[in-house]
Structure formats: C-alpha cells, structure tokens
Design a protein around this motif. Structure first.
Motif: not given
Length: 93
Positions: A44, A75, A86-87, A89-91, A93
């Motif tokens: 992360k 971003l 940031m993670s 999974s967020r990246c 999305e």
C-alpha cells in the motif's frame, strides 16, 4: 493455461505464475521481506507514491485498450500527499 512456479532471491521464495505467455511475480512475497507480519502495508505504501502511479498509468495506457486515463488523472494529482491512500482494489476500480 496457468503455470505456477517459484524463484529464489537471497534465500527468499517468490511465487511466480505464467498465464497466456506472460510472466508474473508475487509482489506480496517481495514485500514480506520488509514486513513479514503485514506485507500489505508495504504494498500500500509503494502504491501511494506518485512515481508508482505514473508507471501503472503508463502501463495501463500501453496495454489496456479499455483504460480510462481521464478517470485516472485525479489519482495522480492526489498521489504522494499524506492523506492519499491506495490499494490494489482501488487501483482496479
């Protein structure tokens, strides 16, 4: 077909995978060398750096025809600030 394997780096085991002729390595295994208890925190922190996001954005632009750069740009403007998180999974999305 998915082929799984391992490589050894300084006595550490790093899992690998080949899918559709493309090789992948497990970044969590690499991060585990810095923090064995919480490797996700290492990942992360790496992902919140501006230069990492610039690299990921360029890779997506070159390799993903469905990449929406306009949605990715906010971003980049937030990256590197203390409040930015940031993670993986967020990246995605």
């Amino acid at each position: 077909m998915v082929k799984k394997g391992e490589i050894y780096v300084k006595e550490a085991v790093i899992r690998t995978m080949t899918k559709d002729g493309i090789d992948y390595i497990c970044i969590t295994d690499i991060a585990r060398q810095k923090n064995a208890v919480e490797p996700k925190d290492v990942v992360k922190n790496w992902m919140r750096q501006k230069n990492t996001l610039e690299y990921l954005g360029l890779w997506e632009k070159l390799n993903n025809p469905n990449f929406k750069g306009v949605e990715f740009n906010p971003l980049l403007s937030e990256a590197g600030s203390n409040s930015f998180t940031m993670s993986p999974s967020r990246c995605v999305e």
